[in-house]
Write a protein that holds these residues in place. Structure first.
Motif, PDB file in Angstrom:
ATOM      1  N   GLY A 101       0.815  -1.210   0.000  1.00  0.00           N
ATOM      2  CA  GLY A 101       0.000   0.000   0.000  1.00  0.00           C
ATOM      3  C   GLY A 101       0.848   1.260   0.000  1.00  0.00           C
ATOM      4  O   GLY A 101       0.569   2.218  -0.739  1.00  0.00           O
ATOM      5  N   GLU A 102       1.897   1.286   0.818  1.00  0.00           N
ATOM      6  CA  GLU A 102       2.811   2.433   0.845  1.00  0.00           C
ATOM      7  C   GLU A 102       3.449   2.631  -0.528  1.00  0.00           C
ATOM      8  O   GLU A 102       3.598   3.772  -1.001  1.00  0.00           O
ATOM      9  CB  GLU A 102       3.915   2.213   1.880  1.00  0.00           C
ATOM     10  N   SER A 103       3.840   1.539  -1.171  1.00  0.00           N
ATOM     11  CA  SER A 103       4.510   1.618  -2.468  1.00  0.00           C
ATOM     12  C   SER A 103       3.584   2.178  -3.535  1.00  0.00           C
ATOM     13  O   SER A 103       4.010   2.969  -4.388  1.00  0.00           O
ATOM     14  CB  SER A 103       5.012   0.232  -2.886  1.00  0.00           C
ATOM     15  N   VAL A 104       2.317   1.778  -3.496  1.00  0.00           N
ATOM     16  CA  VAL A 104       1.340   2.317  -4.446  1.00  0.00           C
ATOM     17  C   VAL A 104       1.219   3.824  -4.278  1.00  0.00           C
ATOM     18  O   VAL A 104       1.207   4.588  -5.255  1.00  0.00           O
ATOM     19  CB  VAL A 104      -0.028   1.634  -4.259  1.00  0.00           C
ATOM     20  N   ARG A 105       1.158   4.281  -3.049  1.00  0.00           N
ATOM     21  CA  ARG A 105       1.007   5.716  -2.792  1.00  0.00           C
ATOM     22  C   ARG A 105       2.260   6.505  -3.140  1.00  0.00           C
ATOM     23  O   ARG A 105       2.203   7.709  -3.360  1.00  0.00           O
ATOM     24  CB  ARG A 105       0.590   5.943  -1.335  1.00  0.00           C
ATOM     25  N   ARG A 136       2.920   1.253  -9.787  1.00  0.00           N
ATOM     26  CA  ARG A 136       1.694   0.946 -10.512  1.00  0.00           C
ATOM     27  C   ARG A 136       1.701  -0.522 -10.912  1.00  0.00           C
ATOM     28  O   ARG A 136       2.253  -0.889 -11.948  1.00  0.00           O
ATOM     29  CB  ARG A 136       1.570   1.839 -11.761  1.00  0.00           C
ATOM     30  N   PRO A 137       1.117  -1.400 -10.098  1.00  0.00           N
ATOM     31  CA  PRO A 137       1.091  -2.826 -10.453  1.00  0.00           C
ATOM     32  C   PRO A 137       0.271  -3.060 -11.713  1.00  0.00           C
ATOM     33  O   PRO A 137      -0.694  -2.328 -11.986  1.00  0.00           O
ATOM     34  CB  PRO A 137       0.419  -3.472  -9.231  1.00  0.00           C
ATOM     35  N   THR A 138       0.661  -4.068 -12.493  1.00  0.00           N
ATOM     36  CA  THR A 138      -0.137  -4.449 -13.647  1.00  0.00           C
ATOM     37  C   THR A 138      -1.429  -5.117 -13.166  1.00  0.00           C
ATOM     38  O   THR A 138      -1.552  -5.480 -11.987  1.00  0.00           O
ATOM     39  CB  THR A 138       0.636  -5.434 -14.542  1.00  0.00           C
ATOM     40  N   LEU A 169      -7.691   0.677  -2.387  1.00  0.00           N
ATOM     41  CA  LEU A 169      -6.397   0.913  -3.021  1.00  0.00           C
ATOM     42  C   LEU A 169      -6.498   0.758  -4.536  1.00  0.00           C
ATOM     43  O   LEU A 169      -5.855   1.504  -5.288  1.00  0.00           O
ATOM     44  CB  LEU A 169      -5.360  -0.070  -2.461  1.00  0.00           C
ATOM     45  N   ALA A 170      -7.321  -0.176  -5.004  1.00  0.00           N
ATOM     46  CA  ALA A 170      -7.533  -0.342  -6.442  1.00  0.00           C
ATOM     47  C   ALA A 170      -8.159   0.912  -7.037  1.00  0.00           C
ATOM     48  O   ALA A 170      -7.810   1.331  -8.153  1.00  0.00           O
ATOM     49  CB  ALA A 170      -8.422  -1.555  -6.707  1.00  0.00           C
ATOM     50  N   ALA A 171      -9.083   1.536  -6.305  1.00  0.00           N
ATOM     51  CA  ALA A 171      -9.699   2.782  -6.765  1.00  0.00           C
ATOM     52  C   ALA A 171      -8.659   3.890  -6.867  1.00  0.00           C
ATOM     53  O   ALA A 171      -8.677   4.702  -7.800  1.00  0.00           O
ATOM     54  CB  ALA A 171     -10.824   3.189  -5.820  1.00  0.00           C
ATOM     55  N   PHE A 172      -7.728   3.911  -5.912  1.00  0.00           N
ATOM     56  CA  PHE A 172      -6.655   4.907  -5.926  1.00  0.00           C
ATOM     57  C   PHE A 172      -5.757   4.697  -7.147  1.00  0.00           C
ATOM     58  O   PHE A 172      -5.381   5.662  -7.825  1.00  0.00           O
ATOM     59  CB  PHE A 172      -5.842   4.811  -4.634  1.00  0.00           C
ATOM     60  N   ILE A 173      -5.403   3.431  -7.441  1.00  0.00           N
ATOM     61  CA  ILE A 173      -4.561   3.120  -8.597  1.00  0.00           C
ATOM     62  C   ILE A 173      -5.239   3.578  -9.881  1.00  0.00           C
ATOM     63  O   ILE A 173      -4.609   4.196 -10.755  1.00  0.00           O
ATOM     64  CB  ILE A 173      -4.261   1.607  -8.655  1.00  0.00           C
ATOM     65  N   LYS A 225      -3.842   6.381 -12.570  1.00  0.00           N
ATOM     66  CA  LYS A 225      -3.611   6.071 -13.983  1.00  0.00           C
ATOM     67  C   LYS A 225      -4.390   7.023 -14.878  1.00  0.00           C
ATOM     68  O   LYS A 225      -3.911   7.426 -15.941  1.00  0.00           O
ATOM     69  CB  LYS A 225      -3.998   4.617 -14.268  1.00  0.00           C
ATOM     70  N   GLU A 226      -5.594   7.379 -14.460  1.00  0.00           N
ATOM     71  CA  GLU A 226      -6.395   8.316 -15.244  1.00  0.00           C
ATOM     72  C   GLU A 226      -5.779   9.712 -15.244  1.00  0.00           C
ATOM     73  O   GLU A 226      -6.047  10.513 -16.133  1.00  0.00           O
ATOM     74  CB  GLU A 226      -7.822   8.369 -14.689  1.00  0.00           C
ATOM     75  N   GLY A 227      -4.949  10.004 -14.245  1.00  0.00           N
ATOM     76  CA  GLY A 227      -4.324  11.318 -14.159  1.00  0.00           C
ATOM     77  C   GLY A 227      -2.963  11.393 -14.831  1.00  0.00           C
ATOM     78  O   GLY A 227      -2.248  12.391 -14.667  1.00  0.00           O
ATOM     79  N   GLU A 228      -2.590  10.353 -15.632  1.00  0.00           N
ATOM     80  CA  GLU A 228      -1.272  10.339 -16.239  1.00  0.00           C
ATOM     81  C   GLU A 228      -1.081  11.467 -17.245  1.00  0.00           C
ATOM     82  O   GLU A 228      -0.004  12.067 -17.325  1.00  0.00           O
ATOM     83  CB  GLU A 228      -1.018   8.975 -16.886  1.00  0.00           C
TER      84      GLU A 228
END
Length: 278
Positions: A102-106, A110-112, A134-138, A142-145
């Motif tokens: 979770g920390e790494s995602v934040r 970006r996991p596949t 956390l999936a919603a955050f990912i 991605k949508e904000g790239e």
């Protein structure tokens, strides 16, 4: 060789890489050596090589927390490298591992879809709601790239080539570990000596911020699952009718006879993306 402290570190790493695929339980001495290689002043390739060995291991319960501590201290390594081992963890250590993911995602990992599916499948029922958030955050990130690219676009004007060179070849970013410029750098990734003449500034920015968006020809990443259950990734260094040679991000090559391969799939994550974005 793996256990002999008088042997050079690269040789010990190569020995452990060969052993761990067949004997995934690490001895106390081997685990201590690999942790040492994860930390500076070890070279980036040594750090990545050690992480890949650990990723193939079956961790003992007392080894989980020290490994997570070392991974948190690294500015280079993303969870993708050690994920296969982390997703074998059971019991009370599961929450520790999920906390690290979770920390790494934040922080930018970006996991596949395949990686995240494995994470969710591994989690106990009580942690599934946290995975959903956390999936919603990912998805949001991605949508904000496109917005992220626009945010950094002004930096394409001006700049200091000498400062850029020091960043490129620094241990913190480790760009020069894989890529070559002139007579310096590695040969794992594409040679970047003349990249400014063939790619636009926007293309270069996208390759830096979103390394998995496009792949240079001949450097497309592949994922292999062998019939004995091993999972490997890298580029196809060589191949013929009987075997392929897979070169991973540490530069290590693995010869895989085709009759031992269960699946060979084009991967969606660039080798550079296995390094953490911090």
């Amino acid at each position: 060789l793996a256990e002999d402290a008088s042997v050079a570190a690269p040789t010990r790493l190569e020995a452990l890489r060969a052993l761990t695929s067949r004997r995934p339980r690490l001895t106390v001495a081997a685990f201590a050596f690999l942790l040492e290689q994860l930390r500076p002043p070890s070279e980036p390739l040594a750090q990545l090589g050690a992480a890949r060995v650990l990723g193939q291991a079956h961790l003992a319960e007392p080894q989980v927390e020290p490994l997570l501590k070392a991974l948190r201290q690294s500015s280079l390594l993303a969870p993708s490298t050690t994920l296969p081992a982390l997703l074998k963890v059971e019991g009370e250590n599961v929450e520790l591992v999920y906390g690290y993911l979770g920390e790494s995602v934040r922080k930018g990992w970006r996991p596949t879809e395949a990686e995240w599916s494995k994470v969710v499948h591994w989690l106990p029922e009580k942690l599934r709601p946290y995975a959903d958030s956390l999936a919603a955050f990912i998805k949001q990130q991605k949508e904000g790239e496109a917005k992220r690219l626009a945010e950094f676009e002004p930096l394409l004007s001006g700049g200091d080539a000498f400062r850029g060179r020091s960043v490129f070849f620094s241990q913190k970013t480790a760009c020069g570990t894989c890529h070559r410029v002139g007579s310096e750098g590695g040969r794992i990734g594409p040679d970047l000596t003349k990249v400014g003449a063939i790619r636009s500034g926007r293309d270069l920015l996208e390759s830096i911020l979103l390394p998995s968006s496009t792949f240079a020809q001949g450097y497309e990443p592949w994922s292999v699952i062998t019939k004995d259950g091993r999972e490997l990734d890298g580029i196809l260094a060589r191949q013929d009718a009987d075997a392929i040679v897979l070169r991973d991000a540490s530069g290590a090559e693995t010869l895989l006879p085709r009759d031992q391969i269960k699946q060979l799939l084009a991967a969606k994550t660039a080798l550079a993306a296995f390094f953490a974005k911090k």
